[in-house]
Design an enzyme around this catalytic site. Structure first.
Site, short mmCIF file in Angstrom:
data_model
loop_
_atom_site.label_atom_id
_atom_site.label_comp_id
_atom_site.label_asym_id
_atom_site.label_seq_id
_atom_site.Cartn_x
_atom_site.Cartn_y
_atom_site.Cartn_z
CG HIS A 73 -1.87 -1.00 1.37
ND1 HIS A 73 -2.69 -1.33 0.35
CD2 HIS A 73 -2.23 -1.80 2.41
CE1 HIS A 73 -3.51 -2.30 0.73
NE2 HIS A 73 -3.25 -2.61 1.97
CD GLU A 125 -3.78 2.47 -3.15
OE1 GLU A 125 -4.14 1.28 -3.11
OE2 GLU A 125 -4.01 3.22 -4.11
CB CYS A 189 -4.84 -1.90 -9.74
SG CYS A 189 -4.04 -3.44 -10.07
#
Ligand code: SF4
Length: 570
Positions: A73, A125, A189
């Site tokens: 993260h 994160e 992602c």
């Protein structure tokens, strides 16, 4: 009943990288190792790390010693500086895709842009990303929050890498319409997106979905949610002990997927337990599968394979005493493999939990069996000649000393204390041992020329190298945990796959001259089907075929046996 395992199940690239980094460090380093916060949201992995004396620190002490790993993260830059200042060696395992977002924020924050992050402000994160915004960062989780933000002269918009793509599209549309000067970046992602779209499609075509992973893992919870939204029965479990068999009773098609922080061994265990439950409902199929598993667990199939290869090598060279040589190879391989499995129970706990339980339960009997097979093999070798007996004795002693420390003075204080500690040694030594027992040993007691013997030796060594390296790739996670130095750990899975394929191609190529010359028997080139078949299986695996690890194991081990059958037909 049909069981489908999601191709995207298990560790994502960033998590795998972080876990590999910390395990490699713990296998090599002499200093204490810590992770800054939990490495991943999976209780079994965290327990495994603690068993390896990798503990976590939640706050940064004034003074510290050892290695601290920053998880996938990432962290705010000031935390990294504070860790170094405290005296730790920092190992940064921030996922490259998260690093990319950090770099974007940092670049624009330097130019006095505000940062708008779409994500939960408490998520680690996002906490890390905010650290790069130089005090001018904002987090939002809804359109209302976005609309309530002040109108910035300059701003950069990014999303937490695991954000919902549909929601981010709405955000982007709003920005294009209401604040076209904002710079928007696609930072979600692809791994998360693929995982979610796969579970959606699997759920639509299944009666029940099992999502495996930590209850604290956000991406795993989201997978269960996506599956439920399709109307399919979906259950979120942390491990196989939580499977609700009653819920699955009426399901004809079951899909299994897992979060980005779920290790392979938990996914494999879940699949094996669900499959076992299915077998109970189909008695005849159950008997077949149990027979297959018995042959694999006891290594009998592998031993028959060694016999088959020896037979094939002897036939193409026109040797006599073929069955005796085949029996010697079978007994040697069975003996060494059983002993090896007893010694590697620990890593099998992760890679093959059922096999580990079997070896633990029948340890004494299996030890006796291995020693008995070894002794009978030596006796048979003695009947063929004293030299053959000596060679097999040396091979057996080398096999036994593989896991021992035979040269304590010579190896001194290095990390290499046993032969098995030499990186990649297992794959190479097993291949050489098979090559010697199946092709060189029969050549000692038969009149022969050097070239055909060398060709068969290289052929068998190549086949066994490819087989062992392939299984090592499948077992890479468990081997890393237990600190094994296999070839795939040394080279990485992709390079190992490439090497395996080159070796198999070479094996096909090496038999071709046999077709045009009288180097080996006329039909020797037919044995090229074995490397060809293995090559196809490995290509299939690389393409994420739906065959299970157990099915691959069975097919590859059977191909050696088939070599013997082909030779018999020849
Ligand atoms: S989900 Fe994507 S961004 Fe997050 S750690 Fe995994 S690979 Fe990296």
């Amino acid at each position: 009943m049909k069981i489908t395992i999601a191709k995207t199940a298990g560790f994502c690239m960033g998590v795998r990288r972080a876990v590999d980094m910390v395990l490699d460090a713990s296998n090599l380093a002499t200093e204490p190792i810590f992770t800054y916060g939990p490495l991943i949201h999976n209780p079994q992995v965290l327990e495994m790390l603690e068993n390896k004396n990798i503990f976590r620190i939640e706050t940064i002490p004034e003074k510290g010693k050892g290695i601290v790993l920053i998880r996938a993260h990432g962290v705010p830059p000031e935390d990294e500086t504070a860790l170094k200042k405290a005296g730790f060696t920092v190992m940064n395992a921030t996922c490259p895709r998260v690093v990319r977002v950090q770099v974007i924020i940092n670049r624009y924050a330097k130019k006095s842009h505000a940062t708008i992050i779409i994500g939960d402000k408490k998520h680690p994160e996002v906490v890390g990303l905010l650290g790069y915004a130089r005090g001018n960062g904002y987090t939002i989780t809804s359109m209302e929050q976005l609309e309530a933000l002040p109108a910035f002269d300059n701003a950069v918009v990014v999303a937490q890498t695991t954000q919902n793509t549909v929601f981010y599209e709405q955000i982007k549309e709003w920005c294009i319409k209401n604040a076209p000067h904002y710079k928007i970046f696609d930072t979600i992602c692809g791994s998360t997106e693929k995982r979610q779209s796969e579970v959606r499609s699997l759920a639509q075509n299944s009666d029940a979905v099992i999502v495996v992973g930590g209850k604290q893992s956000g991406n795993t919870r989201r997978l269960a949610q996506v599956a439920r939204e399709t109307g399919s029965l979906a259950t979120h479990i942390e491990d196989a002990s939580e499977i609700d068999y009653k819920m699955l009773a009426s399901a004809k098609r079951i899909a299994i997927t897992a979060g980005a922080s779920t290790p392979n061994w938990i996914i494999n265990d879940t699949c094996a337990k669900v499959a076992a439950n299915v077998q109970k409902q189909r008695p005849i199929m159950g008997v077949v599968v149990r027979a297959r598993d018995f042959l694999l667990k006891t290594n009998l199939l592998l031993a028959f394979g060694a016999g088959g290869l020896t037979y094939a090598c002897a036939v193409i060279q026109g040797f006599s005493q073929i069955f005796v040589h085949s029996a010697i190879a079978m007994l040697y391989v069975l003996s060494m493999q059983i002993l090896n499995n007893i010694i590697t129970i620990k890593s099998d706990t992760y890679n093959h939990p059922e096999r580990a339980a079997f070896y633990e339960k029948h340890k004494r009997f299996l030890q006796m069996l291995a020693l008995g097979c070894g002794a009978v093999g030596l006796y048979l070798a003695y009947t063929t000649g004293f030299v053959a007996f000596c060679v097999l004795l040396i091979m057996s002693l080398l096999g036994l000393s593989y896991n021992l420390n035979p040269f304590p003075f010579f190896l001194g204080n290095t990390k290499i204390r046993k032969i098995k500690d030499v990186p990649g040694s297992k794959t190479i030594l097993i291949a050489l041992a098979w090559g010697i027992v199946t092709s060189l040993l029969p050549a000692i007691v038969n009149p022969c020329s050097l070239l055909p013997v060398m060709v068969t030796f290289v052929f068998v060594t190549g086949l066994v190298f490819a087989r062992t390296a392939f299984f090592d790739v499948l077992a890479i996670q468990g081997d890393r945990i237990t600190g094994k130095e296999t070839l795939p750990i040394l080279l990485g899975a992709q390079k190992s796959f490439r090497l395996i394929q080159y070796v198999l191609l070479f094996d096909i190529f090496i038999l071709l001259p046999a077709y045009y010359t009288d180097l080996l028997g006329n039909n020797a080139f037919l044995l090229a089907f074995v490397p060809l078949f293995m090559l196809l299986l490995i290509r299939l695996h690389k393409k994420d075929s739906l065959l299970s690890g157990r099915q691959y194991e069975f097919l590859i081990e059977s191909s050696f046996l088939l070599a013997g059958v082909v030779a018999a037909i020849m």
